[in-house]
Design a protein around this motif. Structure first.
Motif, PDB file in Angstrom:
ATOM      1  N   PHE A  72     -10.018  -0.016   0.583  1.00  0.00           N
ATOM      2  CA  PHE A  72     -10.377   0.218  -0.924  1.00  0.00           C
ATOM      3  C   PHE A  72     -12.072   0.062  -0.951  1.00  0.00           C
ATOM      4  O   PHE A  72     -12.549   0.795  -1.919  1.00  0.00           O
ATOM      5  N   ARG A  73     -12.418  -1.110  -0.502  1.00  0.00           N
ATOM      6  CA  ARG A  73     -13.834  -1.153  -0.480  1.00  0.00           C
ATOM      7  C   ARG A  73     -14.704  -0.038  -0.037  1.00  0.00           C
ATOM      8  O   ARG A  73     -15.651   0.370  -0.590  1.00  0.00           O
ATOM      9  N   LYS A 123      -8.996  -5.417  -9.099  1.00  0.00           N
ATOM     10  CA  LYS A 123      -9.006  -4.115  -8.465  1.00  0.00           C
ATOM     11  C   LYS A 123      -9.129  -4.320  -7.030  1.00  0.00           C
ATOM     12  O   LYS A 123     -10.071  -5.319  -6.470  1.00  0.00           O
ATOM     13  N   PRO A 124      -8.201  -3.796  -6.202  1.00  0.00           N
ATOM     14  CA  PRO A 124      -8.806  -4.124  -4.629  1.00  0.00           C
ATOM     15  C   PRO A 124      -9.853  -3.570  -4.103  1.00  0.00           C
ATOM     16  O   PRO A 124     -10.426  -4.457  -3.197  1.00  0.00           O
ATOM     17  N   TRP A 125     -10.832  -2.786  -4.736  1.00  0.00           N
ATOM     18  CA  TRP A 125     -11.833  -2.142  -4.141  1.00  0.00           C
ATOM     19  C   TRP A 125     -12.984  -3.361  -4.868  1.00  0.00           C
ATOM     20  O   TRP A 125     -14.157  -3.038  -4.530  1.00  0.00           O
ATOM     21  N   GLU A 126     -12.687  -4.425  -5.647  1.00  0.00           N
ATOM     22  CA  GLU A 126     -13.531  -5.254  -5.895  1.00  0.00           C
ATOM     23  C   GLU A 126     -13.256  -6.664  -5.448  1.00  0.00           C
ATOM     24  O   GLU A 126     -14.085  -7.424  -5.744  1.00  0.00           O
ATOM     25  N   PHE A 134      -3.094  -4.614  -0.736  1.00  0.00           N
ATOM     26  CA  PHE A 134      -3.816  -5.694   0.230  1.00  0.00           C
ATOM     27  C   PHE A 134      -4.780  -4.654   1.209  1.00  0.00           C
ATOM     28  O   PHE A 134      -5.428  -5.308   2.009  1.00  0.00           O
ATOM     29  N   TYR A 135      -4.929  -3.664   0.793  1.00  0.00           N
ATOM     30  CA  TYR A 135      -5.861  -2.641   1.677  1.00  0.00           C
ATOM     31  C   TYR A 135      -7.481  -2.783   1.161  1.00  0.00           C
ATOM     32  O   TYR A 135      -8.020  -1.769   0.967  1.00  0.00           O
ATOM     33  N   TRP A 136      -7.832  -4.182   1.648  1.00  0.00           N
ATOM     34  CA  TRP A 136      -9.090  -4.364   1.058  1.00  0.00           C
ATOM     35  C   TRP A 136     -10.134  -3.630   1.888  1.00  0.00           C
ATOM     36  O   TRP A 136     -10.995  -3.326   0.983  1.00  0.00           O
ATOM     37  N   ASN A 137     -10.368  -3.511   3.033  1.00  0.00           N
ATOM     38  CA  ASN A 137     -11.340  -2.903   3.564  1.00  0.00           C
ATOM     39  C   ASN A 137     -11.367  -1.381   3.140  1.00  0.00           C
ATOM     40  O   ASN A 137     -12.426  -0.744   2.950  1.00  0.00           O
ATOM     41  N   HIS A 175      -1.190 -11.055  -1.155  1.00  0.00           N
ATOM     42  CA  HIS A 175      -2.502 -10.669  -0.997  1.00  0.00           C
ATOM     43  C   HIS A 175      -2.817  -9.750  -1.736  1.00  0.00           C
ATOM     44  O   HIS A 175      -4.412  -9.231  -1.696  1.00  0.00           O
ATOM     45  N   TYR A 176      -2.168  -9.023  -2.598  1.00  0.00           N
ATOM     46  CA  TYR A 176      -2.644  -7.919  -3.514  1.00  0.00           C
ATOM     47  C   TYR A 176      -3.458  -8.276  -4.539  1.00  0.00           C
ATOM     48  O   TYR A 176      -3.442  -9.335  -5.023  1.00  0.00           O
ATOM     49  N   ARG A 177      -4.351  -7.229  -5.048  1.00  0.00           N
ATOM     50  CA  ARG A 177      -5.117  -7.301  -6.104  1.00  0.00           C
ATOM     51  C   ARG A 177      -4.707  -6.197  -7.080  1.00  0.00           C
ATOM     52  O   ARG A 177      -4.670  -4.806  -6.573  1.00  0.00           O
TER      53      ARG A 177
END
Length: 729
Positions: free
Chosen positions: A79-80, A135-138, A74-77, A357-359
């Motif tokens: 990973f992006r 993918k969390p970075w997507e 869930f570390y979206w910011n 919330h994970y990807r």
């Protein structure tokens, strides 16, 4: 206000994930240099803060970390940001760098083990999370709401209740009959479908030729979709909440009415615990009207106390289903495992995010040290963009202007002079295809007389207790309007009492913050073991275990890093064990003038590690059910050190670290502390912006995602970039 150049000069203090995220955001526009001049002032020789790592040249360039770092899905910011960073890094990395894409940098981790203490000793409770192709970075959509997460939990509970043993234990017939009635009312399911479902449950969920018209999860899903499609599902909701609470309450009542002894079927016992926890949380959220008030309304309550107030059983409270989150968040006041302390809202927030919330995968391992994986590409990209880095610059004090309204000066100690005064320090080098940071500074770039003193006296330029700070540093002062216009404060909160004394005296909010946010030391050890992990009896290739014996309750096999190190025979036949946990604070923390304190603290820590390993290593370093002939000495035989006897002297060749410095202390989320956190743009001084995991975000807990989000918020407050931050506040 800009300086005479027409550009705003920004002084960034610190080099951890929050500070670097702020700089990344500020420089994310191609022509950013038309607006700003940015200089980063960093203690010592490396970036990373609490996430810094180093390569030890005396031990085959092995990776040495501050602790165990695993990223949540869930570390979206975060990973992006790293995806964009790697895309740019790939175009500028040195030819011998092979880890140049984000897919090279991370691997998914979807399974872990809860360590469970039973009457028969420690057992391993394996937990596997579903994976998906994302993918969390997507990630580019909005996160699920708390209400949507509740829907997911309810569907999950219905699935667990289909387990035959749990069905018999809890009299699920009555439960599903009640739930089916709620479904009928809420979603308009016809009576014959409800009756068919009831008959199916009554027969023990066994398949019939015709089969039930719907599974229980299908029916509950239909009802939930109906509720979700309502214009105002929560506002509509007292009646809906009551129905859910009544249905879950039957589960709760049945769980309370039955006892599952420690020695019983582990599957049944564990189902009992997770259902008890889930039903307790759901009922508590509904009764406390959290879907209207928000999770913040629970942050004055301690998590365990809140669970008890809503009827959780003593056995579940003692189970790893509850205990593991305390180890995950180092949530112990004073670093004492006998003092668990975690704000209830933050605990549920972390559980919700990490579970729903994970990807892609619930967690992600880095494929090198955190310094290598995260801060090497960030440094290289920011340096290429035109950011100036001043390594070996220790921030001493922030001073206010005479009117007390702005930051007027920054006092800094320049720790060393470079051999070539016209050059910048070159901090990284390449090991096994990975751009890395050394565990000690490159002395050949430092003034020879200073370099010799650092080598001779074993000076630690990252220590607040170093005599170097008062005897050899060169004091310099940065002045407002000459050297900076704005300041990004990315230094951890544990160090701010000493650095920000004037701010604390001038603003009550600052005193409330430094007094109200608790921090603790942490500890980590790394052991290079002679047998490969396949011989240690774990079910997973690279196991991660949580909730083990205090004070090193988390264990991870990190053997995938061996091919990034240079060891005997390139690590063949070896494995690597990382263990970490909270570390107890001394009753009195010595003043920085007590220069011998770090050495004494390290010696004490190593004594504690020896005792811990001799008492606890057998349960993690030998297969379950085995009985090693000498459990006390087992670990010493396993540690790879051909030059030392098979006793505690082998620890000398391993890596033992305690994070006792003010900048290294871990930020806790204790009850009541959330309200004293400040926003990135809420320092009370118009030219000071805040960045760190101690700053207000949606997470408000010590982790990379909180730090990165705060850094991006600081950037946004200065220049409006980035335009999109996922869940900013």
């Amino acid at each position: 206000m800009a300086t005479s150049t027409g550009k705003r000069k920004i002084a960034v203090l610190g080099g951890g994930p929050a500070a670097m995220a702020a700089v990344y955001g500020l420089t994310s526009k191609p022509n950013w240099r038309d607006e700003f001049e940015i200089t980063v002032y960093q203690l010592g020789w490396r970036l990373g803060g609490k996430g810094a790592s180093g390569r030890n040249a005396d031990h085959g360039q092995r990776i040495e970390e501050h602790g165990l770092h695993i990223w949540g899905g869930f570390y979206w910011n975060s990973f992006r940001m790293m995806k964009a960073c790697y895309d740019e890094y790939a175009t500028i990395a040195a030819p011998d760098v092979t880890m140049r894409r984000i897919d090279d940098a991370f691997q998914p981790l979807s399974e872990f083990t809860w360590m469970e203490r039973t009457d028969q000793g420690w057992s391993r409770w394996n937990v596997e999370f579903a994976t998906n192709h994302e993918k969390p970075w997507e990630h580019d959509g909005r996160p699920p709401s708390l209400w949507e997460s509740l829907e997911t939990v309810l569907e999950w509970m219905l699935g667990k209740l289909e387990h035959a043993a749990m069905s018999a234990l809890l009299d699920v017939e009555k439960l599903v009959h009640t739930v089916a009635g709620w479904i009928h009312d809420a979603a308009g399911v016809v009576e014959r479908d409800v009756a068919a479902l009831y008959r199916w449950v009554a027969s023990g969920f066994e398949a019939h030729d015709a089969g039930p018209p719907h599974t229980s999860r299908g029916l509950i899903g239909e009802a939930l979709r109906h509720v979700r499609s309502s214009a105002q599902p929560v506002a509509k909701g007292r009646e809906t909440h009551a129905r859910i609470s009544a249905a879950v309450g039957i589960v709760k009542a049945r769980l309370a009415a039955v006892s599952v002894p420690s020695g019983s079927d582990p599957t049944l016992r564990r189902l009992h615990a997770v259902l008890d926890l889930a039903s307790t949380i759901i009922i508590g959220l509904l009764k406390d009207d959290i879907f209207t008030k928000g999770l913040e309304a629970l942050d004055d309550f301690e998590y365990r106390d809140w669970l008890v107030s809503h009827g959780i059983s003593e056995s579940t409270l003692a189970s790893p289903a509850v205990r593991s989150i305390y180890d995950y968040a180092f949530a112990f006041r004073d670093g004492d495992s006998a003092k668990p302390s975690l704000a209830a809202g933050r605990a549920i927030n972390v559980l919700n995010r990490s579970s729903f919330h994970y990807r892609g995968s619930v967690s992600w391992r880095m494929n090198a040290g955190m310094g290598d994986t995260i801060f090497s590409p960030i440094y290289r990209v920011l340096r290429r963009r035109g950011v100036s880095f001043r390594f070996f610059h220790r921030v001493r004090k922030l001073r206010l202007t005479p009117d007390g309204n702005r930051i007027g000066a920054i006092e800094i100690g320049r720790q060393v002079d470079l051999r070539d005064p016209t050059a910048e320090y070159r901090p990284t080098f390449v090991v096994k295809g990975v751009e890395s940071w050394p565990s000690q500074p490159f002395l050949d770039q430092i003034d020879p007389s200073q370099a010799e003193a650092i080598r001779r006296d074993s000076i630690d330029l990252e220590s607040a207790w170093s005599p170097w700070n008062t005897t050899r540093e060169t004091p310099i002062t940065l002045e407002l309007d000459r050297d900076f216009d704005d300041v990004v404060l990315g230094i951890p909160v544990g160090a701010l009492r000493d650095i920000c004394g004037e701010l604390i005296e001038a603003r009550p909010a600052w005193r409330a913050m430094v007094d109200g946010i608790a921090t603790i030391p942490t500890q980590g050890i790394q052991l290079w073991l002679a047998p490969p992990n396949g011989r240690l009896g774990w079910d997973y290739r690279l196991p991660l275990a949580i909730g083990y014996a205090e004070d090193l309750g988390t264990y991870a096999d990190m053997s995938h890093l061996l091919d990034k190190e240079i060891h005997v025979e390139n690590g063949r036949g070896l494995s690597v064990a990382y263990l970490c946990g909270a570390y107890p604070d001394p009753s009195v923390i010595p003043p920085f003038t007590d220069h011998g304190w770090p050495e004494r603290a390290q010696a004490l820590a190593e004594q504690r590690v020896v005792r811990w390993l001799e008492q606890n290593a057998a349960a993690i370093f030998s297969p379950p059910g085995s009985h090693p002939p000498d459990p006390k000495s087992l670990v010493w035989r396993l540690i790879h050190d051909p030059k030392a006897p098979a006793d505690s002297k082998r620890l000398n060749s391993q890596y033992v670290r305690i994070n006792i410095d003010p900048t290294e202390r871990y930020v806790l989320s204790i009850p009541g502390s959330q309200r004293v956190r400040m926003r990135a743009d809420g320092s009370g001084f118009p030219n000071l912006f805040l960045a760190g995991d101690w700053v207000t975000t949606q997470i408000n807990a010590g982790c990379v995602e909180a730090a990165v989000t705060a850094g991006l918020l600081a950037s946004h407050a200065i220049c409006g970039r980035p335009e999109e931050i996922i869940e900013p506040y």
